[in-house]
Design a protein around this motif. Structure first.
Motif: not given
Length: 413
Positions: A2-8, A45-54, A62-74
């Protein structure tokens, strides 16, 4: 392992611009819903990813981008947004700040005239205004520039733009045809051999200015490969790219690929509408595709998201070849020469790290936090395995985490 660091996540192909070097907005595709995207983020998050890139397209459409970012941080991950900057007015910047976004990457191609010629009338003023609003709300900003025959002579000016408007980093990337549907147009973006010296001088000026202005940028060896690539379309330096093991690109329809340079239909690992991210990441199909790429050999690419491969040092091999061709009495002199060169290289690297550490922390997130999430992922991963294999997986992951932690600590001492 398991080495996954980022999901783009390319969350949309839609864009309010029609840039000369990008046909993505012409691809009319169905998009993942907010619920589907949150499921992917939760699984990451369950895979230990460090960063989500949108990314996109233009993700702020997309108007849900702010919600998606906040969900990533949570879910304890860093959130990075790539944008053309045109939609980042004061209201959008405030919403981005409240969402907790770590860094916003704005595309700027050079001076106002050059930028507008490539991206559309008034696009430069909108992008710069976006940088101003991000700084006002204390959001870290970076600049991305696509280098082609249309701007290669003047891209060094982007370092000054970054300093003026508070961007911490400038990432240069030579033109790539992966964003074109009509590959025949590629020839319009490359330069002639007669321009190689000019392009080389511009790159050296960028390296000099980035140091003087304390602006982080790509590894020097990556930058110095750009002129050759723009002349030939080939990568001169081919290092051991590990993007296949740490990065996971997802297109707007939810299809997963090995990397952004391997997006043919026969290289699609699967759809996140049909499978979980964890299932695809550990699937036999993904393993087979990656083995095939490794066995066949990768020609390499100049995608800036994978530019760290150019930071590998070939000093050991270079020294071995040199030493084999000199006499005994000259070896001490040669050794001292390399020692001095290595000393200067270390000083330069420390300076570069000083400029980019803040960017690294915001983009990649806390390393200790990553270790905790990865170890947690080991014990919560749902893949059915027998106890013997599960024990081996746990032990190997803990061993890997220890090694990575020691390596990272030593790197920043």
């Amino acid at each position: 392992m398991l080495k996954l660091k980022e999901v783009i996540l390319s969350i949309t192909n839609r864009c309010n611009f029609h840039c000369k070097m990008c046909d993505i907005p012409s691809l009319k595709t169905e998009e993942l819903s907010t619920v589907e995207l949150k499921k992917i983020i939760k699984d990451a998050s369950g895979l230990g990813v460090q960063t989500i890139v949108f990314s996109g397209g233009e993700p702020l459409i997309r108007q849900d981008i702010y919600d998606l970012i906040a969900f990533t941080k949570s879910n304890k991950m860093s959130a990075c947004l790539t944008s053309n900057g045109s939609l980042i007015d004061e209201t959008a910047a405030l919403r981005l700040s409240k969402s907790g976004v770590n860094v916003v990457n704005i595309s700027i191609e050079g001076s106002k005239n050059i930028h507008d010629a490539l991206r559309g009338v008034s696009s430069y003023d909108l992008a710069v205004n976006g940088l101003v609003n991000l700084r006002k709300h204390r959001i870290e900003s970076t600049i991305a520039a696509t280098v082609s025959k249309y701007n290669f002579e003047s891209i060094s000016s982007i370092i000054g733009i970054a300093r003026e408007f508070g961007a911490t980093t400038v990432r240069f990337q030579p033109f790539s045809d992966i964003f074109l549907t009509n590959k025949a147009r590629s020839k319009d973006f490359f330069i002639n051999n007669e321009n190689l010296n000019v392009a080389t001088q511009v790159i050296e000026e960028i390296i000099k200015l980035s140091g003087e202005n304390k602006i982080a940028t790509n590894p020097e060896s990556y930058l110095r490969n750009i002129p050759f690539y723009l002349c030939t379309g080939k990568v001169k330096f081919q290092g051991a790219c590990n993007a296949l093991s740490y990065s996971c690109p997802v297109n707007s329809t939810g299809n997963v690929f090995p990397c952004w340079n391997k997006t043919d239909s026969n290289q699609c690992i699967g759809s996140l509408r049909e499978s979980n991210l964890s299932e695809l990441w550990f699937s036999e199909k993904r393993e087979g595709i990656i083995k095939s790429i490794i066995n066949e050999g990768c020609a390499g690419c100049m995608m800036s998201c994978y530019d760290e491969v150019f930071d590998k040092s070939n000093l050991k091999d270079f020294m071995a070849k040199k030493i084999a061709n000199v006499s005994r009495k000259d070896k001490k002199k040669l050794f001292n020469k390399f020692l001095n060169r290595a000393s200067q290289s270390v000083k330069g690297e420390l300076t570069r790290l000083k400029f980019s550490l803040r960017f690294y922390k915001s983009y990649k997130g806390s390393f200790l936090g990553v270790i905790k999430r990865r170890i947690k992922a080991i014990f919560h991963f749902k893949k059915p395995v027998d106890n013997k294999n599960r024990f081996g997986l746990v032990m190997s992951e803990i061993d890997m985490a220890k090694k990575r932690l020691n390596k990272e600590i030593n790197r920043y001492k």
